[in-house]
Design a protein around this motif. Structure first.
Motif, mmCIF file in Angstrom:
data_model
loop_
_atom_site.group_PDB
_atom_site.id
_atom_site.type_symbol
_atom_site.label_atom_id
_atom_site.label_comp_id
_atom_site.label_asym_id
_atom_site.label_seq_id
_atom_site.Cartn_x
_atom_site.Cartn_y
_atom_site.Cartn_z
ATOM 1 N N THR A 67 2.338 4.388 -4.489
ATOM 2 C CA THR A 67 1.144 5.332 -4.363
ATOM 3 C C THR A 67 1.252 6.541 -5.502
ATOM 4 O O THR A 67 0.527 7.325 -5.651
ATOM 5 N N GLY A 68 2.487 6.806 -5.988
ATOM 6 C CA GLY A 68 2.694 7.724 -6.945
ATOM 7 C C GLY A 68 2.750 9.085 -6.248
ATOM 8 O O GLY A 68 2.916 10.418 -6.874
ATOM 9 N N LEU B 141 -10.848 -6.273 8.154
ATOM 10 C CA LEU B 141 -11.344 -4.843 8.211
ATOM 11 C C LEU B 141 -9.978 -4.151 7.875
ATOM 12 O O LEU B 141 -8.794 -4.493 8.344
ATOM 13 N N VAL B 142 -9.946 -3.075 7.025
ATOM 14 C CA VAL B 142 -8.716 -2.165 6.601
ATOM 15 C C VAL B 142 -9.165 -0.714 6.464
ATOM 16 O O VAL B 142 -10.169 -0.492 5.998
ATOM 17 N N VAL B 143 -8.370 -0.014 7.192
ATOM 18 C CA VAL B 143 -8.671 1.400 7.089
ATOM 19 C C VAL B 143 -7.361 2.227 6.545
ATOM 20 O O VAL B 143 -6.308 1.916 7.196
ATOM 21 N N VAL B 144 -7.567 3.092 5.769
ATOM 22 C CA VAL B 144 -6.405 3.695 5.147
ATOM 23 C C VAL B 144 -6.893 5.379 4.863
ATOM 24 O O VAL B 144 -7.965 5.576 4.507
ATOM 25 N N GLU C 4 -6.994 2.552 -4.709
ATOM 26 C CA GLU C 4 -6.762 3.347 -6.092
ATOM 27 C C GLU C 4 -7.810 4.204 -6.235
ATOM 28 O O GLU C 4 -7.801 5.386 -6.831
ATOM 29 N N ALA C 5 -8.995 3.576 -6.278
ATOM 30 C CA ALA C 5 -10.487 4.435 -6.260
ATOM 31 C C ALA C 5 -10.508 5.680 -5.487
ATOM 32 O O ALA C 5 -10.852 6.867 -5.919
ATOM 33 N N GLN C 6 -10.396 5.534 -4.098
ATOM 34 C CA GLN C 6 -10.188 6.898 -3.244
ATOM 35 C C GLN C 6 -9.207 7.899 -3.494
ATOM 36 O O GLN C 6 -9.443 9.096 -3.503
ATOM 37 N N PRO D 290 -2.445 1.582 -10.130
ATOM 38 C CA PRO D 290 -2.526 -0.130 -9.724
ATOM 39 C C PRO D 290 -1.171 -0.547 -9.312
ATOM 40 O O PRO D 290 -0.108 -0.096 -9.793
ATOM 41 N N VAL D 291 -1.259 -1.468 -8.430
ATOM 42 C CA VAL D 291 0.025 -2.165 -7.786
ATOM 43 C C VAL D 291 0.285 -3.405 -8.718
ATOM 44 O O VAL D 291 -0.683 -3.809 -9.148
#
Length: 77
Positions: free
Chosen positions: A18-19, A35-38, A66-68, A73-74
């Motif tokens: 994630t940097g 569904l994915v929640v991060v 990446e946008a949020q 990028p991975v």
């Protein structure tokens, strides 16, 4: 999920990926739904991605994260 730790239904993305930001979440898939929640551990930022298709990879999830969260990028996606 590549480059993550997992336990008790929750994953944590590797800060090297994630940097720096520590991100945690959960994911699930069943016939016709994914569904994915991060989010950040403090709950200040959270994103949920729900699709009406089964999981076929993690590209959509990593692009949304990446946008949020502005993570790089991975590699390989």
């Amino acid at each position: 999920m590549p480059r993550s730790a997992y336990g008790l239904g929750v994953f944590e993305l590797d800060p090297a990926v994630t940097g720096g930001p520590r991100l945690r979440g959960m994911a699930g898939s069943m016939y016709g739904s994914h569904l994915v929640v991060v989010g950040t551990p403090d709950g200040e930022q959270t994103i949920a991605v729900h699709t009406n298709t089964e999981a076929k990879g993690w590209e959509l999830v990593f692009r949304a994260v990446e946008a949020q969260f502005g993570v790089p990028p991975v590699e390989g996606l």
